[in-house]
Design a protein around this motif. Structure first.
Motif, PDB file in Angstrom:
ATOM      1  N   PRO A   1    -120.953  28.620 -29.446  1.00  0.00           N
ATOM      2  CA  PRO A   1    -119.675  29.318 -29.228  1.00  0.00           C
ATOM      3  C   PRO A   1    -118.926  29.488 -30.551  1.00  0.00           C
ATOM      4  O   PRO A   1    -119.010  28.649 -31.457  1.00  0.00           O
ATOM      5  CB  PRO A   1    -118.915  28.392 -28.285  1.00  0.00           C
ATOM      6  N   SER A   2    -118.176  30.578 -30.639  1.00  0.00           N
ATOM      7  CA  SER A   2    -117.346  30.838 -31.828  1.00  0.00           C
ATOM      8  C   SER A   2    -115.999  31.374 -31.358  1.00  0.00           C
ATOM      9  O   SER A   2    -115.930  32.442 -30.726  1.00  0.00           O
ATOM     10  CB  SER A   2    -118.037  31.842 -32.747  1.00  0.00           C
ATOM     11  N   LEU A   3    -114.931  30.611 -31.639  1.00  0.00           N
ATOM     12  CA  LEU A   3    -113.583  31.010 -31.239  1.00  0.00           C
ATOM     13  C   LEU A   3    -112.880  31.614 -32.455  1.00  0.00           C
ATOM     14  O   LEU A   3    -112.694  30.943 -33.478  1.00  0.00           O
ATOM     15  CB  LEU A   3    -112.791  29.811 -30.717  1.00  0.00           C
ATOM     16  N   VAL A   4    -112.504  32.862 -32.340  1.00  0.00           N
ATOM     17  CA  VAL A   4    -111.826  33.573 -33.434  1.00  0.00           C
ATOM     18  C   VAL A   4    -110.384  33.847 -33.019  1.00  0.00           C
ATOM     19  O   VAL A   4    -110.129  34.411 -31.943  1.00  0.00           O
ATOM     20  CB  VAL A   4    -112.552  34.888 -33.762  1.00  0.00           C
TER      21      VAL A   4
ATOM     22  N   HIS B   1    -111.711  29.072 -35.260  1.00  0.00           N
ATOM     23  CA  HIS B   1    -111.060  27.852 -34.788  1.00  0.00           C
ATOM     24  C   HIS B   1    -111.971  27.106 -33.803  1.00  0.00           C
ATOM     25  O   HIS B   1    -111.487  26.396 -32.918  1.00  0.00           O
ATOM     26  CB  HIS B   1    -109.720  28.191 -34.103  1.00  0.00           C
ATOM     27  N   THR B   2    -113.304  27.288 -33.994  1.00  0.00           N
ATOM     28  CA  THR B   2    -114.268  26.716 -33.044  1.00  0.00           C
ATOM     29  C   THR B   2    -114.132  25.201 -32.931  1.00  0.00           C
ATOM     30  O   THR B   2    -114.282  24.633 -31.830  1.00  0.00           O
ATOM     31  CB  THR B   2    -115.703  27.086 -33.469  1.00  0.00           C
ATOM     32  N   LYS B   3    -113.831  24.549 -34.030  1.00  0.00           N
ATOM     33  CA  LYS B   3    -113.758  23.092 -34.021  1.00  0.00           C
ATOM     34  C   LYS B   3    -112.567  22.563 -33.207  1.00  0.00           C
ATOM     35  O   LYS B   3    -112.466  21.359 -32.966  1.00  0.00           O
ATOM     36  CB  LYS B   3    -113.697  22.559 -35.438  1.00  0.00           C
ATOM     37  N   LYS B   4    -111.684  23.451 -32.786  1.00  0.00           N
ATOM     38  CA  LYS B   4    -110.536  23.043 -31.976  1.00  0.00           C
ATOM     39  C   LYS B   4    -110.774  23.249 -30.484  1.00  0.00           C
ATOM     40  O   LYS B   4    -109.863  23.053 -29.667  1.00  0.00           O
ATOM     41  CB  LYS B   4    -109.303  23.815 -32.419  1.00  0.00           C
ATOM     42  N   LEU B   5    -112.015  23.643 -30.126  1.00  0.00           N
ATOM     43  CA  LEU B   5    -112.341  23.802 -28.709  1.00  0.00           C
ATOM     44  C   LEU B   5    -112.384  22.440 -28.031  1.00  0.00           C
ATOM     45  O   LEU B   5    -112.862  21.453 -28.598  1.00  0.00           O
ATOM     46  CB  LEU B   5    -113.693  24.497 -28.538  1.00  0.00           C
ATOM     47  N   ILE B   6    -111.880  22.396 -26.779  1.00  0.00           N
ATOM     48  CA  ILE B   6    -111.914  21.164 -25.993  1.00  0.00           C
ATOM     49  C   ILE B   6    -112.444  21.490 -24.598  1.00  0.00           C
ATOM     50  O   ILE B   6    -112.514  22.654 -24.198  1.00  0.00           O
ATOM     51  CB  ILE B   6    -110.514  20.513 -25.901  1.00  0.00           C
ATOM     52  N   ASP B   7    -112.815  20.398 -23.889  1.00  0.00           N
ATOM     53  CA  ASP B   7    -113.294  20.543 -22.505  1.00  0.00           C
ATOM     54  C   ASP B   7    -114.397  21.600 -22.396  1.00  0.00           C
ATOM     55  O   ASP B   7    -114.330  22.513 -21.570  1.00  0.00           O
ATOM     56  CB  ASP B   7    -112.130  20.876 -21.569  1.00  0.00           C
TER      57      ASP B   7
ATOM     58  N   PHE C   1    -123.408  29.683 -17.714  1.00  0.00           N
ATOM     59  CA  PHE C   1    -121.961  29.945 -17.783  1.00  0.00           C
ATOM     60  C   PHE C   1    -121.290  28.890 -18.655  1.00  0.00           C
ATOM     61  O   PHE C   1    -121.478  27.682 -18.438  1.00  0.00           O
ATOM     62  CB  PHE C   1    -121.363  29.919 -16.367  1.00  0.00           C
ATOM     63  N   PHE C   2    -120.522  29.361 -19.639  1.00  0.00           N
ATOM     64  CA  PHE C   2    -119.814  28.461 -20.549  1.00  0.00           C
ATOM     65  C   PHE C   2    -118.308  28.614 -20.362  1.00  0.00           C
ATOM     66  O   PHE C   2    -117.795  29.732 -20.274  1.00  0.00           O
ATOM     67  CB  PHE C   2    -120.180  28.767 -22.005  1.00  0.00           C
ATOM     68  N   THR C   3    -117.634  27.481 -20.283  1.00  0.00           N
ATOM     69  CA  THR C   3    -116.172  27.507 -20.199  1.00  0.00           C
ATOM     70  C   THR C   3    -115.615  26.457 -21.152  1.00  0.00           C
ATOM     71  O   THR C   3    -116.220  25.393 -21.365  1.00  0.00           O
ATOM     72  CB  THR C   3    -115.697  27.239 -18.759  1.00  0.00           C
ATOM     73  N   CYS C   4    -114.433  26.774 -21.749  1.00  0.00           N
ATOM     74  CA  CYS C   4    -113.829  25.875 -22.724  1.00  0.00           C
ATOM     75  C   CYS C   4    -112.305  26.071 -22.713  1.00  0.00           C
ATOM     76  O   CYS C   4    -111.790  26.981 -22.062  1.00  0.00           O
ATOM     77  CB  CYS C   4    -114.385  26.130 -24.123  1.00  0.00           C
ATOM     78  N   ALA C   5    -111.642  25.191 -23.430  1.00  0.00           N
ATOM     79  CA  ALA C   5    -110.176  25.287 -23.513  1.00  0.00           C
ATOM     80  C   ALA C   5    -109.741  25.240 -24.974  1.00  0.00           C
ATOM     81  O   ALA C   5    -110.446  24.697 -25.836  1.00  0.00           O
ATOM     82  CB  ALA C   5    -109.532  24.153 -22.729  1.00  0.00           C
ATOM     83  N   TYR C   6    -108.561  25.830 -25.202  1.00  0.00           N
ATOM     84  CA  TYR C   6    -107.979  25.834 -26.554  1.00  0.00           C
ATOM     85  C   TYR C   6    -106.478  25.636 -26.414  1.00  0.00           C
ATOM     86  O   TYR C   6    -105.824  26.283 -25.584  1.00  0.00           O
ATOM     87  CB  TYR C   6    -108.287  27.153 -27.255  1.00  0.00           C
ATOM     88  N   ILE C   7    -105.919  24.736 -27.226  1.00  0.00           N
ATOM     89  CA  ILE C   7    -104.480  24.472 -27.199  1.00  0.00           C
ATOM     90  C   ILE C   7    -103.817  25.199 -28.361  1.00  0.00           C
ATOM     91  O   ILE C   7    -104.180  24.987 -29.532  1.00  0.00           O
ATOM     92  CB  ILE C   7    -104.188  22.958 -27.296  1.00  0.00           C
ATOM     93  N   ASP C   8    -102.880  26.050 -27.997  1.00  0.00           N
ATOM     94  CA  ASP C   8    -102.109  26.761 -29.018  1.00  0.00           C
ATOM     95  C   ASP C   8    -101.140  25.761 -29.643  1.00  0.00           C
ATOM     96  O   ASP C   8    -100.202  25.294 -28.992  1.00  0.00           O
ATOM     97  CB  ASP C   8    -101.364  27.928 -28.369  1.00  0.00           C
ATOM     98  N   SER C   9    -101.391  25.395 -30.883  1.00  0.00           N
ATOM     99  CA  SER C   9    -100.578  24.360 -31.528  1.00  0.00           C
ATOM    100  C   SER C   9     -99.129  24.804 -31.762  1.00  0.00           C
ATOM    101  O   SER C   9     -98.251  23.978 -32.010  1.00  0.00           O
ATOM    102  CB  SER C   9    -101.215  23.959 -32.866  1.00  0.00           C
ATOM    103  N   ARG C  10     -98.862  26.095 -31.637  1.00  0.00           N
ATOM    104  CA  ARG C  10     -97.492  26.561 -31.809  1.00  0.00           C
ATOM    105  C   ARG C  10     -96.654  26.246 -30.573  1.00  0.00           C
ATOM    106  O   ARG C  10     -95.485  25.876 -30.646  1.00  0.00           O
ATOM    107  CB  ARG C  10     -97.460  28.075 -32.070  1.00  0.00           C
ATOM    108  N   THR C  11     -97.312  26.432 -29.416  1.00  0.00           N
ATOM    109  CA  THR C  11     -96.571  26.314 -28.158  1.00  0.00           C
ATOM    110  C   THR C  11     -97.062  25.171 -27.290  1.00  0.00           C
ATOM    111  O   THR C  11     -96.444  24.854 -26.275  1.00  0.00           O
ATOM    112  CB  THR C  11     -96.701  27.615 -27.360  1.00  0.00           C
ATOM    113  N   GLN C  12     -98.193  24.600 -27.659  1.00  0.00           N
ATOM    114  CA  GLN C  12     -98.856  23.554 -26.873  1.00  0.00           C
ATOM    115  C   GLN C  12     -99.375  24.076 -25.525  1.00  0.00           C
ATOM    116  O   GLN C  12     -99.685  23.312 -24.629  1.00  0.00           O
ATOM    117  CB  GLN C  12     -97.927  22.342 -26.652  1.00  0.00           C
ATOM    118  N   ASN C  13     -99.439  25.390 -25.426  1.00  0.00           N
ATOM    119  CA  ASN C  13    -100.021  25.975 -24.217  1.00  0.00           C
ATOM    120  C   ASN C  13    -101.550  25.939 -24.303  1.00  0.00           C
ATOM    121  O   ASN C  13    -102.135  26.083 -25.388  1.00  0.00           O
ATOM    122  CB  ASN C  13     -99.563  27.419 -24.035  1.00  0.00           C
TER     123      ASN C  13
END
Length: 373
Positions: A50-53, A66-72, A116-128
């Motif tokens: 996976p690669s999160l841009v 920001h792939t290294k910030k993927l969680i769950d 099927f791949f699923t993941c989460a990302y936390i927006d560090s600005r808003t913590q959403n």
């Protein structure tokens, strides 16, 4: 004190989840001939990474990976989270960091595999927290790669000697795909012979007198006693593609080679008053030596005459040996008796026919061999 609150607002992030294919491809090929996969994932695994841009319009966060910030991070076999979750104990898969999945499983052409791949990302600005997903489908194409060749251990024109001690001859085929021998289970063989009436090729059957064994196999055994002149063809194809056939032929013929006959008086060469019988014997010689039991292969007719001019020639018998009364030579010492032999090659055994039909005795076709004159 009266207060007024201020609100911090951020422009929504532009988030893209990509799936990189490393060291492989989501599509494989499987040979319909060998059953091998290309690539074989048990040897050359497919890595899904996976690669999160992220792109932040407000420039608070750095744009880029920001792939290294993927969680769950979770993988499922199926098209959604209702499928079977992949764990460290799931055969054929290896879980890595940041959602990476190594696939060591081959996929059959008839059964595509969805991951099927699923993941989460936390927006560090808003913590959403944002969830992203990606569906990968592994497929396999069935391919047929044939480079067929066929050969037999018989020349295009093969003489069959009637003098062999073994009456049978086995013709063996070698069927290849490229440099590899085609397995018997993957090969189809059809032996044919040119019909003596229609002059067209037809399938050899158990009713052919020369047939012994080997129908639908790579080795045909024939009985040389019934071979006069036959055109035999082998047709072969791979079960993976019955439209791609290869052929090989051989013309088999009965061949005596070089030979010469001679007549020998074996008893009674010197006729005396008490001589009662004269025995003559025919010999047939070849470059390899004297032929044993020549009557089995030749038609031999023994003839008697004398050295007198115009003396008649009389047939006195047939076969290898003939015994006649000594009185046949007479009593005149000036008349020299002469014995001779006519020898002809014989045909292979063939059906005895009456009114166009083969004669059958006790359930078997009666056969006959006739001289070639």
């Amino acid at each position: 004190m009266k207060t007024a609150s201020a609100y911090i607002l951020y422009t929504p992030l532009d988030i893209s989840l990509l799936m990189l294919e490393v060291g492989g491809n989501t599509t494989q090929n499987k040979s319909n001939v060998t059953g091998e996969f290309d690539p074989d994932r048990t040897l050359f695994p497919l890595v899904l990474r996976p690669s999160l841009v992220i792109k932040d319009p407000d420039h608070v966060l750095d744009d880029g990976d920001h792939t290294k910030k993927l969680i769950d991070n979770r993988w499922y076999i199926g098209t959604n989270e209702n499928g079977s979750r992949i764990t460290k104990d799931t055969d054929g898969f290896v879980l890595g960091q940041y959602g990476e999945l190594t696939v060591k499983r081959n996929v059959e052409p008839s059964v595509p595999l969805s991951l099927f791949f699923t993941c989460a990302y936390i927006d560090s600005r808003t913590q959403n927290t944002f969830r992203k997903s990606f569906l990968v489908t592994l497929t396999t194409n069935l391919t047929t790669e044939l480079n067929l060749s066929l050969e037999i251990d018989a020349a295009r024109k093969m003489p069959i000697s009637p003098f062999k001690s073994v009456s049978t001859r086995t013709i063996k085929a070698t069927f290849r795909n490229g440099e590899n021998i085609v397995a018997d289970a993957d090969a189809v063989y059809l032996w044919k012979v040119r019909d003596s009436v229609t002059r067209q090729l037809r399938a050899i059957t158990a009713d052919d007198l020369f047939y012994v064994s080997g129908l639908n196999t790579k080795a045909l055994t024939i009985d040389r006693r019934f071979i006069d002149k036959e055109l035999i063809q082998l047709e072969a194809y791979h079960r993976a593609d019955n439209s791609r056939k290869v052929y090989v032929q051989t013309k088999i013929f009965r061949w005596y080679g070089q030979w010469d006959e001679r007549e020998v008086i074996t008893r009674g060469k010197f006729v005396r008053p008490d001589t009662s019988e004269i025995e003559v014997r025919a010999f047939v010689d070849s470059p390899k030596g004297q032929i044993i039991d020549p009557q089995n292969y030749f038609d031999m007719t023994h003839i008697f005459t004398t050295n007198e001019k115009g003396a008649p020639q009389t047939v006195i018998g047939y076969g290898e040996t003939v015994v006649v009364p000594a009185s046949i030579v007479g009593k005149d010492p000036n008349v020299r008796p002469v014995f001779g032999v006519e020898v002809f090659e014989r045909t292979a055994l063939r059906p005895m026919m009456i009114n166009g039909k083969a004669v059958v005795i006790n359930g078997k076709i009666a056969t006959i061999s006739i001289p070639k004159k």
